[in-house]
Design a protein around this motif. Structure first.
Motif, PDB file in Angstrom:
ATOM      1  N   ALA A  17      86.790  20.022 116.368  1.00  0.00           N
ATOM      2  CA  ALA A  17      87.364  18.659 116.937  1.00  0.00           C
ATOM      3  C   ALA A  17      88.570  18.951 117.640  1.00  0.00           C
ATOM      4  O   ALA A  17      88.774  18.365 118.622  1.00  0.00           O
ATOM      5  CB  ALA A  17      87.704  17.932 115.695  1.00  0.00           C
ATOM      6  N   GLN A  18      89.532  19.968 117.159  1.00  0.00           N
ATOM      7  CA  GLN A  18      90.845  19.984 117.904  1.00  0.00           C
ATOM      8  C   GLN A  18      90.407  20.915 119.341  1.00  0.00           C
ATOM      9  O   GLN A  18      91.119  20.435 120.123  1.00  0.00           O
ATOM     10  CB  GLN A  18      91.649  20.870 116.991  1.00  0.00           C
ATOM     11  N   GLU A  50      88.248  13.540 115.964  1.00  0.00           N
ATOM     12  CA  GLU A  50      88.674  13.601 117.403  1.00  0.00           C
ATOM     13  C   GLU A  50      88.325  12.128 118.115  1.00  0.00           C
ATOM     14  O   GLU A  50      87.342  11.550 118.069  1.00  0.00           O
ATOM     15  CB  GLU A  50      87.669  14.635 118.208  1.00  0.00           C
ATOM     16  N   ASP A  82      93.280  12.608 120.842  1.00  0.00           N
ATOM     17  CA  ASP A  82      94.054  12.749 119.554  1.00  0.00           C
ATOM     18  C   ASP A  82      93.191  13.129 118.454  1.00  0.00           C
ATOM     19  O   ASP A  82      92.111  12.761 118.534  1.00  0.00           O
ATOM     20  CB  ASP A  82      95.054  11.791 119.471  1.00  0.00           C
ATOM     21  N   MET A  83      93.802  13.749 117.350  1.00  0.00           N
ATOM     22  CA  MET A  83      93.365  13.818 116.264  1.00  0.00           C
ATOM     23  C   MET A  83      93.805  12.628 115.353  1.00  0.00           C
ATOM     24  O   MET A  83      94.966  12.235 115.418  1.00  0.00           O
ATOM     25  CB  MET A  83      93.407  15.185 115.456  1.00  0.00           C
ATOM     26  N   ASP A  84      92.708  11.958 114.775  1.00  0.00           N
ATOM     27  CA  ASP A  84      93.251  10.770 113.856  1.00  0.00           C
ATOM     28  C   ASP A  84      92.318  10.636 112.533  1.00  0.00           C
ATOM     29  O   ASP A  84      91.034  10.586 112.440  1.00  0.00           O
ATOM     30  CB  ASP A  84      92.863   9.512 114.628  1.00  0.00           C
ATOM     31  N   ASN A 139      92.210  16.869 126.970  1.00  0.00           N
ATOM     32  CA  ASN A 139      93.535  16.930 127.658  1.00  0.00           C
ATOM     33  C   ASN A 139      93.779  17.940 128.691  1.00  0.00           C
ATOM     34  O   ASN A 139      94.835  17.863 129.530  1.00  0.00           O
ATOM     35  CB  ASN A 139      94.712  17.251 126.537  1.00  0.00           C
ATOM     36  N   VAL A 142      89.590  17.969 121.710  1.00  0.00           N
ATOM     37  CA  VAL A 142      90.712  17.169 122.111  1.00  0.00           C
ATOM     38  C   VAL A 142      91.502  17.980 123.085  1.00  0.00           C
ATOM     39  O   VAL A 142      91.999  17.566 124.065  1.00  0.00           O
ATOM     40  CB  VAL A 142      91.561  16.891 120.821  1.00  0.00           C
ATOM     41  N   ASN A 143      91.643  19.244 122.935  1.00  0.00           N
ATOM     42  CA  ASN A 143      92.373  20.255 123.852  1.00  0.00           C
ATOM     43  C   ASN A 143      91.605  20.252 125.287  1.00  0.00           C
ATOM     44  O   ASN A 143      92.167  20.315 126.285  1.00  0.00           O
ATOM     45  CB  ASN A 143      92.583  21.703 123.294  1.00  0.00           C
ATOM     46  N   ARG A 163      87.614  23.312 107.482  1.00  0.00           N
ATOM     47  CA  ARG A 163      88.413  23.954 108.438  1.00  0.00           C
ATOM     48  C   ARG A 163      87.482  24.113 109.814  1.00  0.00           C
ATOM     49  O   ARG A 163      88.293  23.989 110.913  1.00  0.00           O
ATOM     50  CB  ARG A 163      88.852  25.313 107.741  1.00  0.00           C
ATOM     51  N   GLN A 221      87.409  20.776 111.714  1.00  0.00           N
ATOM     52  CA  GLN A 221      88.591  20.631 112.157  1.00  0.00           C
ATOM     53  C   GLN A 221      89.266  21.392 113.542  1.00  0.00           C
ATOM     54  O   GLN A 221      89.531  20.806 114.327  1.00  0.00           O
ATOM     55  CB  GLN A 221      89.955  20.839 111.266  1.00  0.00           C
ATOM     56  N   ALA A 222      88.602  22.603 113.368  1.00  0.00           N
ATOM     57  CA  ALA A 222      88.831  23.398 114.594  1.00  0.00           C
ATOM     58  C   ALA A 222      88.178  22.805 115.725  1.00  0.00           C
ATOM     59  O   ALA A 222      88.537  22.874 116.882  1.00  0.00           O
ATOM     60  CB  ALA A 222      88.635  25.119 114.032  1.00  0.00           C
TER      61      ALA A 222
END
Length: 234
Positions: A33-34, A142, A136-138, A41, A37-38, A27, A30-31
């Motif tokens: 990595a997100q 990331e 994006d997440m894939d 962007n 991405v944020n 978790r 993932q956080a």
């Protein structure tokens, strides 16, 4: 017997703790990595840090490169990009299992998440080439996902496409993306050869043919060598 039961309970408890620790670590990964991405962007212009990469002066071409979110892209340039994609890709899609779905493609190219790298002729401001891409997440990673790389016929075989891929890689890796990912039709040997020359390899997420199912596309990628390789959670 009682001792055996106690040992089993202890082992089960330890496995539970290990499982929860692994889930917590996943978790957190993932956080993180997100967040990357944020942050990518949230930029206004990913090319602003690389002024030496906004010009292309080779093989008879004199161009400027711009990078914008789709909502900031001039409507006439977006329409040109859609038409160029249709001209270049419709024959390939019609040979695939999914066929050409124009409304779906237009929606995809117009979604808020879309970014555009556009090449403009310096003398006329006429658009010559573009890439539609996204941060994006894939599959838990990331990534910068390259949806399209399209050039006008007159601009091909002049090094521009490879330069654009280098710019996308620079943008991706400077924003700490794990890799650049793209999809290519297997019945597009010119495209396959081009990306192989750009050092793209089959990605671990690319589907494999079997007796039950075959795929007319494959997924290619190039890893960010500055980041430690992390096992993807599929």
């Amino acid at each position: 017997m009682l001792q055996d039961r106690e040992q089993k309970k202890l082992k089960s408890k330890l496995k539970g703790k290990e499982r929860r620790a692994a889930q917590k670590a996943e978790r957190a990964k993932q956080a993180a990595a997100q967040l990357l991405v944020n942050q990518a962007n949230a930029q206004s212009d990913p090319l602003s840090k690389f002024p030496s990469f906004v010009n292309y002066e080779r093989n008879g071409l004199s161009c400027n490169l711009i990078c914008k979110k789709v909502k900031e892209l001039e409507p006439e340039i977006l329409q040109w990009a859609i038409e160029l994609c249709k001209d270049n890709m419709r024959p390939l899609y019609e040979r695939s299992s999914q066929g050409w779905q124009e409304c779906d493609k237009v929606d995809e190219m117009s979604e808020d998440a879309a970014w555009y790298l556009v090449v403009l002729d310096k003398a006329t401001d006429k658009p010559l080439a573009f890439s539609h891409f996204r941060f994006d997440m894939d599959y838990g990673d990331e990534v910068l996902y390259c949806y399209e790389l399209q050039l006008e016929e007159a601009c091909r075989r002049k090094g521009l496409g490879r330069f654009m891929m280098q710019v996308l890689e620079l943008v991706a890796f400077s924003n700490q993306m794990q890799k650049v990912v793209l999809t290519v039709f297997k019945h597009n040997p010119e495209g396959m050869n081009f990306f192989k020359k750009c050092k793209y390899d089959i990605d671990e997420t690319s589907p494999e043919d079997s007796y039950e199912e075959s795929f007319d596309y494959c997924i290619l990628s190039k890893l960010n060598k500055m980041k430690p390789t992390q096992k993807t959670s599929l």
